[in-house]
Design an enzyme around this catalytic site. Structure first.
Site: not given
Length: 316
Positions: A14, A35, A82, A95, A127, A158, A182
């Protein structure tokens, strides 16, 4: 005439799809959507290429399933990895579960960058980003000034938006800094927030926003990704826009001051670890690392953020 920049998006999900669209809209360069999923990046590339007409651009957009297409890349943006642990529900994973999985991916990608495009500018999004950017730095061999991680540009967007909505001002007129890491340990620096160059404290004094309302905005900023996920969506539009702002500053030598995860070498008392701080992004990559003068409370929170990054790094 100089050839167009070659921008390779490693990961065509996305975020990758939106980034490709933004690159065409801004006419930043030719795009390769890579990909491991067969045919998917080729389909996205074909769809995106048609937007050249509406954007008055002429960017080549292609799909790829081979790392050989990294060759000659000027910019590589890594979103591959992932985003949740396979076989676990949203309530069962954290995480930490991603570390060994995404570690392997960074090692693989790093080797291909070293082979095919050792001079490229690298932006890491995977991440936990402050850990993954250091792993990719180690395994790609790129210079410290040529690799950064996404973090503060997204997090502050944000925060700025939420404050702007409370004060009914243009979001771009809000300036704020979020440093350290982060994730849940990000450090929001209240005293650095300004609105149209005016310290936020003036708006608090004039009762246009309260300390309690600001704390609620801080909490919402930290938990925005979870809020979006709980609404049965995933954050990908704003992350893509943040990444492209970083890439554009490099490609156009804009020398924007942006908060990124970068290698710390004594700043804030930390070394050999990536952390979020303002940097100047220009044609040479990270041209300056700006160390803010934190007070004791801010410094303690920054240290906590780095400690969490070090803890996760040890697990990777």
């Amino acid at each position: 005439m100089a050839p167009k920049a070659k921008i390779v998006l490693v990961g065509s999900g996305m975020i990758g799809g939106v980034m490709a669209t933004l690159i065409v809209q801004k006419n930043l360069g030719d795009v390769v959507l890579f990909d491991i999923v067969k045919n998917m990046p080729h389909g996205k590339a074909l769809d995106t290429s048609h937007t050249n007409v509406m954007a008055y651009s002429n960017c080549k957009v292609s799909g790829s399933n081979t790392y050989d297409d990294l060759a000659g890349a000027d910019v590589v943006i890594v979103t591959a990895g992932f985003t949740k642990a396979p076989g676990k529900s949203d309530k069962e994973w954290n995480r930490d579960d991603l570390l060994p999985l995404n570690n392997k991916i960074m090692i693989e990608i790093g080797g291909h960058i070293k082979k095919n495009c050792p001079n490229a500018f690298i932006i890491v999004v995977t991440n936990p980003v402050d850990v993954m950017v250091q792993l990719l730095h180690q395994h790609s061999g790129v210079p410290k000034n040529k690799i950064i991680g996404l973090g503060g540009v997204l997090d502050t967007s944000r925060l700025k938006y939420y404050i702007s909505q409370k004060l009914n001002v243009c979001p771009r007129d809000v300036n704020a800094h979020i440093v350290g890491a982060h994730g849940n340990k990000m450090v929001l620096l209240k005293r650095y927030i300004t609105v149209g160059g005016i310290p936020l404290q003036e708006f608090i004094n004039n009762k246009l926003i309260s300390d309690a309302e600001l704390e609620a905005i801080f909490d919402r900023t930290v938990n925005t990704a979870l809020e979006i996920v709980n609404l049965h969506a995933s954050p990908y539009v704003a992350p893509a826009a943040a990444i492209i702002e970083m890439a554009e500053s490099y490609l156009k030598d804009l020398k924007k001051v942006l908060i990124c995860s970068t290698l710390l070498e004594g700043q804030y008392g930390h070394s050999d670890i990536f952390g979020g701080t303002p940097v100047v992004l220009g044609a040479n990559g990270v041209e300056q690392v700006i160390e803010l003068q934190l007070n004791s409370e801010e410094k303690a929170k920054f240290d906590e953020a780095i400690a969490e990054t070090k803890r996760m790094k040890a697990l990777a």
